[in-house]
Design a protein around this motif. Structure first.
Motif, PDB file in Angstrom:
ATOM      1  N   MET A 108       0.894  -1.216  -0.168  1.00  0.00           N
ATOM      2  CA  MET A 108       0.105  -0.033  -0.047  1.00  0.00           C
ATOM      3  C   MET A 108       0.945   1.074  -0.108  1.00  0.00           C
ATOM      4  SD  MET A 108      -2.901  -1.295   0.135  1.00  0.00           S
ATOM      5  CE  MET A 108      -4.633  -1.194   1.372  1.00  0.00           C
ATOM      6  N   GLN A 109       0.314   2.331  -0.804  1.00  0.00           N
ATOM      7  CA  GLN A 109       1.057   3.468  -0.968  1.00  0.00           C
ATOM      8  C   GLN A 109       0.225   4.597  -0.824  1.00  0.00           C
ATOM      9  OE1 GLN A 109       4.477   3.981  -0.940  1.00  0.00           O
ATOM     10  NE2 GLN A 109       4.079   6.061  -0.665  1.00  0.00           N
ATOM     11  N   LYS A 110       0.262   5.679   0.173  1.00  0.00           N
ATOM     12  CA  LYS A 110      -0.568   6.778   0.189  1.00  0.00           C
ATOM     13  C   LYS A 110      -0.346   7.633  -0.933  1.00  0.00           C
ATOM     14  CE  LYS A 110      -2.386   9.947   3.562  1.00  0.00           C
ATOM     15  NZ  LYS A 110      -3.600   9.598   3.914  1.00  0.00           N
ATOM     16  N   THR A 111      -1.324   8.298  -1.479  1.00  0.00           N
ATOM     17  CA  THR A 111      -1.354   9.215  -2.751  1.00  0.00           C
ATOM     18  C   THR A 111      -2.108  10.538  -2.118  1.00  0.00           C
ATOM     19  OG1 THR A 111      -3.175   8.378  -3.746  1.00  0.00           O
ATOM     20  CG2 THR A 111      -1.367   7.240  -4.275  1.00  0.00           C
ATOM     21  N   GLN A 146       2.116 -10.141  -6.703  1.00  0.00           N
ATOM     22  CA  GLN A 146       1.926 -11.290  -7.368  1.00  0.00           C
ATOM     23  C   GLN A 146       1.648 -11.246  -8.841  1.00  0.00           C
ATOM     24  OE1 GLN A 146      -0.475 -14.398  -5.355  1.00  0.00           O
ATOM     25  NE2 GLN A 146       1.141 -14.310  -3.662  1.00  0.00           N
ATOM     26  N   THR A 147       0.662 -10.306  -9.050  1.00  0.00           N
ATOM     27  CA  THR A 147       0.128 -10.182 -10.460  1.00  0.00           C
ATOM     28  C   THR A 147       0.465  -8.857 -11.193  1.00  0.00           C
ATOM     29  OG1 THR A 147      -1.964  -9.045  -9.758  1.00  0.00           O
ATOM     30  CG2 THR A 147      -1.919 -11.500  -9.942  1.00  0.00           C
ATOM     31  N   GLY A 148       1.037  -7.749 -10.288  1.00  0.00           N
ATOM     32  CA  GLY A 148       1.350  -6.413 -10.692  1.00  0.00           C
ATOM     33  C   GLY A 148       0.232  -5.386 -11.234  1.00  0.00           C
ATOM     34  N   GLU A 149      -0.962  -5.788 -10.593  1.00  0.00           N
ATOM     35  CA  GLU A 149      -2.180  -4.951 -10.771  1.00  0.00           C
ATOM     36  C   GLU A 149      -2.059  -3.950  -9.619  1.00  0.00           C
ATOM     37  OE1 GLU A 149      -5.627  -7.431 -10.490  1.00  0.00           O
ATOM     38  OE2 GLU A 149      -5.387  -8.231 -12.265  1.00  0.00           O
ATOM     39  N   VAL A 150      -2.416  -2.671 -10.102  1.00  0.00           N
ATOM     40  CA  VAL A 150      -2.592  -1.379  -9.395  1.00  0.00           C
ATOM     41  C   VAL A 150      -4.142  -1.192  -9.090  1.00  0.00           C
ATOM     42  CG1 VAL A 150      -1.763   0.763  -8.784  1.00  0.00           C
ATOM     43  CG2 VAL A 150      -0.213  -0.877  -9.965  1.00  0.00           C
ATOM     44  N   THR A 151      -4.384  -1.037  -7.907  1.00  0.00           N
ATOM     45  CA  THR A 151      -5.681  -0.868  -7.566  1.00  0.00           C
ATOM     46  C   THR A 151      -5.909   0.602  -6.884  1.00  0.00           C
ATOM     47  OG1 THR A 151      -6.493  -2.850  -7.486  1.00  0.00           O
ATOM     48  CG2 THR A 151      -8.014  -1.398  -6.528  1.00  0.00           C
ATOM     49  N   LEU A 152      -6.645   1.431  -7.201  1.00  0.00           N
ATOM     50  CA  LEU A 152      -6.701   2.807  -6.556  1.00  0.00           C
ATOM     51  C   LEU A 152      -7.875   2.608  -5.532  1.00  0.00           C
ATOM     52  CD1 LEU A 152      -5.978   5.319  -9.689  1.00  0.00           C
ATOM     53  CD2 LEU A 152      -4.462   4.367  -7.858  1.00  0.00           C
ATOM     54  N   CYS A 153      -7.771   3.129  -4.189  1.00  0.00           N
ATOM     55  CA  CYS A 153      -8.672   3.010  -3.202  1.00  0.00           C
ATOM     56  C   CYS A 153      -8.740   4.790  -2.759  1.00  0.00           C
ATOM     57  CB  CYS A 153      -8.123   2.047  -2.209  1.00  0.00           C
ATOM     58  SG  CYS A 153      -7.972   0.496  -2.636  1.00  0.00           S
ATOM     59  N   GLN A 154     -10.171   4.900  -2.349  1.00  0.00           N
ATOM     60  CA  GLN A 154     -10.564   5.832  -1.737  1.00  0.00           C
ATOM     61  C   GLN A 154     -11.580   5.760  -0.364  1.00  0.00           C
ATOM     62  OE1 GLN A 154     -12.113   8.305  -5.065  1.00  0.00           O
ATOM     63  NE2 GLN A 154     -10.195   9.327  -5.225  1.00  0.00           N
ATOM     64  N   LYS A 177     -14.871   6.424   0.963  1.00  0.00           N
ATOM     65  CA  LYS A 177     -15.935   7.263   0.929  1.00  0.00           C
ATOM     66  C   LYS A 177     -16.840   6.848   2.097  1.00  0.00           C
ATOM     67  CE  LYS A 177     -15.428   7.919  -4.060  1.00  0.00           C
ATOM     68  NZ  LYS A 177     -15.652   7.579  -5.258  1.00  0.00           N
ATOM     69  N   ALA A 178     -17.680   7.715   2.644  1.00  0.00           N
ATOM     70  CA  ALA A 178     -18.479   7.508   3.665  1.00  0.00           C
ATOM     71  C   ALA A 178     -17.945   6.405   4.640  1.00  0.00           C
ATOM     72  CB  ALA A 178     -19.922   7.243   2.971  1.00  0.00           C
ATOM     73  N   GLY A 179     -16.931   6.458   5.050  1.00  0.00           N
ATOM     74  CA  GLY A 179     -16.414   5.408   6.087  1.00  0.00           C
ATOM     75  C   GLY A 179     -15.882   4.037   5.465  1.00  0.00           C
ATOM     76  N   ASP A 180     -16.234   3.753   4.241  1.00  0.00           N
ATOM     77  CA  ASP A 180     -15.873   2.675   3.552  1.00  0.00           C
ATOM     78  C   ASP A 180     -14.579   2.985   2.538  1.00  0.00           C
ATOM     79  OD1 ASP A 180     -17.713   1.243   4.714  1.00  0.00           O
ATOM     80  OD2 ASP A 180     -19.128   1.578   3.001  1.00  0.00           O
ATOM     81  N   LEU A 181     -13.726   1.812   2.284  1.00  0.00           N
ATOM     82  CA  LEU A 181     -12.746   2.112   1.511  1.00  0.00           C
ATOM     83  C   LEU A 181     -13.206   1.367  -0.061  1.00  0.00           C
ATOM     84  CD1 LEU A 181      -9.871   3.115   1.360  1.00  0.00           C
ATOM     85  CD2 LEU A 181      -9.121   0.598   1.924  1.00  0.00           C
ATOM     86  N   VAL A 182     -12.994   2.307  -0.935  1.00  0.00           N
ATOM     87  CA  VAL A 182     -13.605   1.811  -2.224  1.00  0.00           C
ATOM     88  C   VAL A 182     -12.489   1.666  -2.932  1.00  0.00           C
ATOM     89  CG1 VAL A 182     -15.382   2.523  -4.177  1.00  0.00           C
ATOM     90  CG2 VAL A 182     -15.950   2.945  -1.749  1.00  0.00           C
TER      91      VAL A 182
END
Length: 139
Positions: free
Chosen positions: A21-24, A34-42, A44-49
């Motif tokens: 995990m890296q903060k942006t 393992q796969t190299g996929e990058v997912t962006l998370c934010q 929103k309303a107390g949930d991590l989307v």
């Protein structure tokens, strides 16, 4: 033997987790190591989307489209009635050739059977061999 016992024991380094995990500025970027996929998370309303990065989303959409086309083609092929195969009948030349082979084989077999019958009844067609040990018909 002594060298094995005297070798220092090294502690294994702990395996890093699957995700890094890296903060942006806009949230958190999650890297699947393992796969190299990058997912962006934010948050929103107390949930991590989380959502995939744009370039991976394009590759995902292309792969999904390809799979949908393959499924459609397979469903279409499965819904069509199977095509009946019409057998190719042999030509007269092929029939004659086959009959000739069968005729020669049957005549040869019948000759062997007649010879065997004569030997069985003691009416040998050929004079007995001088060396009885080498003659397989005598065993």
């Amino acid at each position: 033997m002594l060298l094995i016992g005297a070798a220092p024991v090294f502690a294994e380094e702990p395996m890093p987790g699957r995700y890094s995990m890296q903060k942006t500025d806009t949230g958190i970027a999650r890297l699947d190591t393992q796969t190299g996929e990058v997912t962006l998370c934010q948050e929103k309303a107390g949930d991590l989307v989380c959502r995939m990065a744009a370039d991976e989303r394009t590759a995902y959409d292309l792969e999904l489209e390809l799979l949908e086309k393959r499924v459609d083609a397979l469903e279409k092929a499965a819904s069509e009635p199977p095509r009946a195969l019409s057998p190719r009948l042999p030509t007269q030349e092929e029939i004659d050739q086959t009959m000739g082979i069968m005729d020669r084989m049957l005549r040869s077999f019948m000759g062997i059977a007649k010879d065997f019958g004569r030997e069985w009844q003691g009416e040998e067609k050929t004079p007995p061999a001088a060396d009885l040990e080498g003659d397989l018909r005598k065993t």
